[in-house]
Structure formats: C-alpha cells, structure tokens
Design a protein around this motif. Structure first.
Motif, PDB file in Angstrom:
ATOM      1  N   ARG A  35       0.812  -1.213   0.000  1.00  0.00           N
ATOM      2  CA  ARG A  35       0.000   0.000   0.000  1.00  0.00           C
ATOM      3  C   ARG A  35       0.850   1.270   0.000  1.00  0.00           C
ATOM      4  O   ARG A  35       1.959   1.289   0.531  1.00  0.00           O
ATOM      5  CB  ARG A  35      -0.908   0.018   1.235  1.00  0.00           C
ATOM      6  CG  ARG A  35      -1.942  -1.100   1.280  1.00  0.00           C
ATOM      7  CD  ARG A  35      -2.746  -1.034   2.568  1.00  0.00           C
ATOM      8  NE  ARG A  35      -1.898  -1.328   3.726  1.00  0.00           N
ATOM      9  CZ  ARG A  35      -1.779  -2.541   4.264  1.00  0.00           C
ATOM     10  NH1 ARG A  35      -2.423  -3.562   3.741  1.00  0.00           N
ATOM     11  NH2 ARG A  35      -1.018  -2.740   5.323  1.00  0.00           N
ATOM     12  N   GLN A  65       1.325   5.053   1.444  1.00  0.00           N
ATOM     13  CA  GLN A  65       0.960   5.776   2.653  1.00  0.00           C
ATOM     14  C   GLN A  65      -0.054   6.878   2.307  1.00  0.00           C
ATOM     15  O   GLN A  65       0.128   7.604   1.325  1.00  0.00           O
ATOM     16  CB  GLN A  65       2.210   6.370   3.300  1.00  0.00           C
ATOM     17  CG  GLN A  65       3.224   5.310   3.744  1.00  0.00           C
ATOM     18  CD  GLN A  65       4.432   5.902   4.438  1.00  0.00           C
ATOM     19  OE1 GLN A  65       4.296   6.636   5.416  1.00  0.00           O
ATOM     20  NE2 GLN A  65       5.623   5.583   3.941  1.00  0.00           N
ATOM     21  N   GLN A  66      -1.072   6.968   3.110  1.00  0.00           N
ATOM     22  CA  GLN A  66      -2.167   7.906   2.855  1.00  0.00           C
ATOM     23  C   GLN A  66      -2.103   9.154   3.727  1.00  0.00           C
ATOM     24  O   GLN A  66      -2.821  10.127   3.457  1.00  0.00           O
ATOM     25  CB  GLN A  66      -3.511   7.201   3.090  1.00  0.00           C
ATOM     26  CG  GLN A  66      -3.737   5.979   2.217  1.00  0.00           C
ATOM     27  CD  GLN A  66      -3.760   6.314   0.739  1.00  0.00           C
ATOM     28  OE1 GLN A  66      -4.362   7.314   0.333  1.00  0.00           O
ATOM     29  NE2 GLN A  66      -3.103   5.493  -0.063  1.00  0.00           N
ATOM     30  N   HIS A  67      -1.277   9.125   4.745  1.00  0.00           N
ATOM     31  CA  HIS A  67      -1.212  10.245   5.675  1.00  0.00           C
ATOM     32  C   HIS A  67       0.244  10.528   6.045  1.00  0.00           C
ATOM     33  O   HIS A  67       1.118   9.686   5.880  1.00  0.00           O
ATOM     34  CB  HIS A  67      -2.014   9.944   6.953  1.00  0.00           C
ATOM     35  CG  HIS A  67      -3.426   9.503   6.689  1.00  0.00           C
ATOM     36  ND1 HIS A  67      -4.419  10.362   6.314  1.00  0.00           N
ATOM     37  CD2 HIS A  67      -3.994   8.265   6.752  1.00  0.00           C
ATOM     38  CE1 HIS A  67      -5.536   9.699   6.150  1.00  0.00           C
ATOM     39  NE2 HIS A  67      -5.315   8.420   6.408  1.00  0.00           N
ATOM     40  N   THR A  97       3.285  10.667   2.485  1.00  0.00           N
ATOM     41  CA  THR A  97       2.106  10.359   1.679  1.00  0.00           C
ATOM     42  C   THR A  97       2.511  10.121   0.226  1.00  0.00           C
ATOM     43  O   THR A  97       3.251  10.918  -0.365  1.00  0.00           O
ATOM     44  CB  THR A  97       1.087  11.517   1.750  1.00  0.00           C
ATOM     45  OG1 THR A  97       0.632  11.649   3.101  1.00  0.00           O
ATOM     46  CG2 THR A  97      -0.100  11.250   0.844  1.00  0.00           C
ATOM     47  N   GLY A  98       2.039   9.004  -0.314  1.00  0.00           N
ATOM     48  CA  GLY A  98       2.363   8.663  -1.695  1.00  0.00           C
ATOM     49  C   GLY A  98       3.516   7.703  -1.841  1.00  0.00           C
ATOM     50  O   GLY A  98       3.701   7.111  -2.914  1.00  0.00           O
ATOM     51  N   GLU A 120       4.465   1.919   2.003  1.00  0.00           N
ATOM     52  CA  GLU A 120       4.484   1.714   3.450  1.00  0.00           C
ATOM     53  C   GLU A 120       5.811   1.110   3.905  1.00  0.00           C
ATOM     54  O   GLU A 120       6.475   0.396   3.155  1.00  0.00           O
ATOM     55  CB  GLU A 120       3.340   0.788   3.864  1.00  0.00           C
ATOM     56  CG  GLU A 120       3.428  -0.606   3.254  1.00  0.00           C
ATOM     57  CD  GLU A 120       2.235  -1.478   3.599  1.00  0.00           C
ATOM     58  OE1 GLU A 120       1.550  -1.189   4.588  1.00  0.00           O
ATOM     59  OE2 GLU A 120       2.002  -2.443   2.870  1.00  0.00           O
TER      60      GLU A 120
END
Length: 460
Positions: free
Chosen positions: A73, A75-77, A81-82, A85
C-alpha cells in the motif's frame, strides 16, 4: 547419544537472509530443512531492535519471496504520503512468525530449533536443555550469520565509560522516566538518525542534542527507491548517467545529489561514509535543525562533563545522557564464494537488498546442480561503507544482475518477486514513463558501469 536430525539442509541463522533463502529453497526443491537460531524465535536482530525502529526502505523490498510484507500500500497520511508503506518492528516480527508457522512448519518442510547454537561438525547444541543434535552426512550447511549485524542492545559502547556517566543503548530511550538537560547521540548511521528524529518528534529542543558524528553520511532519497519499475529504473538510469561523466567519486555523489538521488545532512561537508540507507526529505529537514555536531573522530572515553575524542575534548552537561548508536549494523568481512566446500555462505548478490540476494541464492540452489555454475551466476557483492566500497558494491551488483538476468528461468522468477527492486511484473502495461526509463538505462548502463568500475578500482 546425540539425536540425528532429518535434514538435507541445516540453515544457521533465522534472520532475514536465512528466512529468505529457506523460503525460496523449499518453494523450488523437495527438501527437508532444519533451521537453528541462538535467539528464541525467527527474525534475527529484529527481536532485539529498538522499539521505534521501522524499515528504512519499502516493506515490499523486505522479507521472503513467497509472501509480500504488508499490503503493498501507499501511505495515505503524514509526511511520506504517496510513498510505499514501511513496516514497524512489531509488524516485522509478526510477519516472520506468520511465514514460519504457515509457510514452513505447517507443511512439514522445515524444523525450527530456537535457542540453539551450531558448534560445527554438523552439531547443534540447545542453550536451554543442553541436548546435542547432529545432521546426517551430506547435509549442506547454510551460514546465514556471516553478515549478521551488531546492535547497540547487545554490543557494549566502543569507548570507555567513566564512573557517574549515564550511557544507554538506543533501545532504552523509550523507557526513560526523567529527561536530562542534554542528549549526546553517538553514531553516524541510520540508528543515530532514527534516535535524533525520535527525540525531536518527542519535543526535545534541537539545542539539547549533541550529535557525535565521526563521519558524515551520504543517504539515498527514499522517494526514488520505490517498488515502481519506472521510478527505480529511472533512478538507476540517472545513476549511470552521472557516473559516465563523473570526474571523481566525490563529483559523482554531488551529481547524484543534484539529481535528487543522494542526500547529505550538511551541505557544507563532503561525506566520506556511503552505507546509503534511505532517508525522507522531511527527516533531512529535522536533522538539519541539530546544530551541535561534533566531528572530532571516534570517542575514546566519556567522563562526567566531557567527552574525549581522537581529536580533542568536548564539554557536555553534567547530567548528559549518552545514547549509544555506534554498533556495526553492517559488516564487511572478506567476500567468499557463496557456494564453498564446507558451507553455503549467504551474502548480497545485487547492490544492497540482502533479502532478494538470499532468495535468489535459494532459487539457484534449488534449480542448479553444479556449484561452479551457481557461483558464476551469483557471486557475492559487498555492502557499501566508503565511497569506493559503494562503487564496488554497485559495479559487482550490476554485473551480477546482468549475469543472472540472462537466464530465462531466473528472470521469469525474479520478475514475480517483490523483493527484486528492478522487476517488471508479468502483465505490467509499461507506459511512457517506464519506456523512457528503460531507454535511458540502456543508453547509459555500459558507459556508466565502465566509469564506475574505473572510479572504484574494480577490475574487469
């Protein structure tokens, strides 16, 4: 009488490389493996690592070939971010436990013997019961400890500690109950940068940190070391383009900095260390806020109120807490043939990415019969330390990639393995960005590699 273990392979060390080798081996050969480790479980040094550590690279590049670490995935936060993980230490431990129980033990292909020591001559001794076990004649021994890292929790400080001075391994930072007026962080590598970032993130004033940094490090920009073929191969192309026209190794690294590949904490200092873990630009900004940096060589001793170094004495606060981050996380023993007469000695095969190196070693062991052919396909590559070492690592690792990549079955397998940073997954639709990166890499690879070998003094 010693018990005889049923084994075709005895893997000594259940850390990242031992697990990656075993996973690939049992996936491609019908063999029985006994894996031993002196620790109580699998995962190697991660079982003793400091509680706030996480992978410096994407989770997808770590672990075993059969099982993706994390979910792949983005990273969303937060400040990354982007980017892909990065697993925490607890996630890494859970991952290895799951791989052991579900991939290895349940099918009955692997027997794991924790709290045991391999003492040579095919003999394993339990630290707990004292029981001695032996493997049968013909069982291949796999040495997965040759490059096992030292960590501060298990390694005394490499300097004399005077009476009344508080020196703690980095692990104990998270257990503090009372703040000192000053933290003295000792070390130049990833552990020291992690300690500094953690302290700053807990509200410690940058002026309350003294950073003893014997050598300044070059680090890789994490944004260009991602499991996206266009991004990673584009970085490789830029590296070779810079190498092809570099006047010296220092000039090469400055060119790589200009290209957004390499980072250094202090732009007024030319680094001499090139272990090159990845670092995010947000971390770089925080590290630059620490202005009290001591560059007077390695510490000889710490006394109340002062540090004695190779090149002078520095005063510190009377209640200063010295944070030991100076263990040898990377090792630099002589390169030896991976397939030797007495053991298979696991070492990196391509530049960095030890888990992929161990996995491809397991695949080659399972699919080739002749040790000379295996060594031809997968000679070892060192880790980087100095700039010259970094050049050697990349030259040998790139040559190796070209060697095993010329084998159709190895390339086909490697393109399915997330551990391989240069893979182009089957069915990948390419796209303009990937086509452009591949075109640039093809154009710059041979001249860049030749110049890099010249700069690093690597023979043909």
């Amino acid at each position: 009488m010693a018990r005889t273990l049923e084994a075709d392979y005895l893997v000594v060390g259940a850390g990242a490389m031992g697990m990656a080798f075993t996973d690939a081996l049992i996936d491609h050969a019908d063999v029985r493996v006994v894996m031993v480790d002196r620790r109580h479980g699998v995962g190697g040094h991660w079982l003793e690592a400091y509680p706030f550590v996480r992978l410096h690279q994407s989770s997808a590049f770590y672990g075993v070939a059969s099982t993706l670490m994390g979910g792949g995935r983005l990273q969303q936060h937060g400040p990354e971010t982007g980017l892909q993980e990065r697993a925490t230490v607890s996630e890494i431990r859970t991952y290895y436990d799951k791989v052991l129980t579900e991939r290895m033990l349940e099918p009955g292909r692997v027997e794991f013997r924790p709290n045991c020591e391999y003492v040579g001559d095919g003999t394993v001794v339990s630290h707990i019961s004292g029981e001695r076990s032996v493997v049968p004649p013909g069982c291949r021994v796999v040495d997965a400890r040759y490059l096992a890292p030292d960590i501060p929790e298990e390694t005394p400080p490499p300097f004399e500690v005077g009476e009344g001075v508080r020196v703690l391994p980095v692990n104990d930072l998270a257990r503090l109950t009372e703040a000192p007026s000053q933290y003295v962080v000792v070390g130049s590598g990833k552990t020291a940068t992690d300690a500094c970032i953690w302290l700053l993130g807990r509200g410690v004033d940058p002026d309350a940190i003294c950073w003893v940094r014997p050598r300044d490090p070059w680090m890789l920009n994490r944004a260009v070391v991602q499991p996206d073929p266009a991004v990673f191969l584009g970085m490789a192309a830029d590296t070779m383009a810079a190498a092809a026209t570099a006047a010296s190794l220092d000039d090469l690294f400055l060119r790589l900095e200009e290209a957004g590949i390499m980072l250094r904490i202090d732009r007024t200092v030319t680094p001499t260390m090139a272990k090159t873990p990845t670092l995010a630009t947000w971390e770089l900004e925080h590290l630059r806020s620490i202005e009290h940096v001591v560059r007077r060589g390695h510490i000889r001793s710490v006394r109340p109120g002062k540090i004695e170094l190779e090149d002078g004495v520095v005063e510190i606060a009377a209640d200063a807490l010295v944070v030991h981050c100076a263990a040898s996380g990377l090792k630099y023993p002589p390169l030896v043939p991976i397939w030797g007469p007495s053991a298979i000695t696991l070492q990196p095969v391509r530049a960095g990415f030890p888990c992929f190196g161990a996995a491809i070693t397991g695949y080659v062991e399972a699919t080739r019969a002749d040790d000379a052919e295996k060594n031809r396909l997968c000679p070892p590559s060192p880790y980087g330390n100095s700039l010259t070492d970094w050049a050697t690592m990349n030259v040998l690792g790139t040559r190796n990639t070209m060697s095993f990549g010329a084998e159709a079955d190895i390339k086909s397998w490697a393109d399915t393995v997330a551990l391989n940073p240069a893979r182009i997954p089957p069915g990948h639709d390419g796209g303009a960005a990937l086509d452009e990166a591949l075109g640039r890499l093809q154009a710059h690879l041979r001249p860049g590699l030749a110049r890099l070998a010249e700069l690093g003094g690597v023979p043909d």
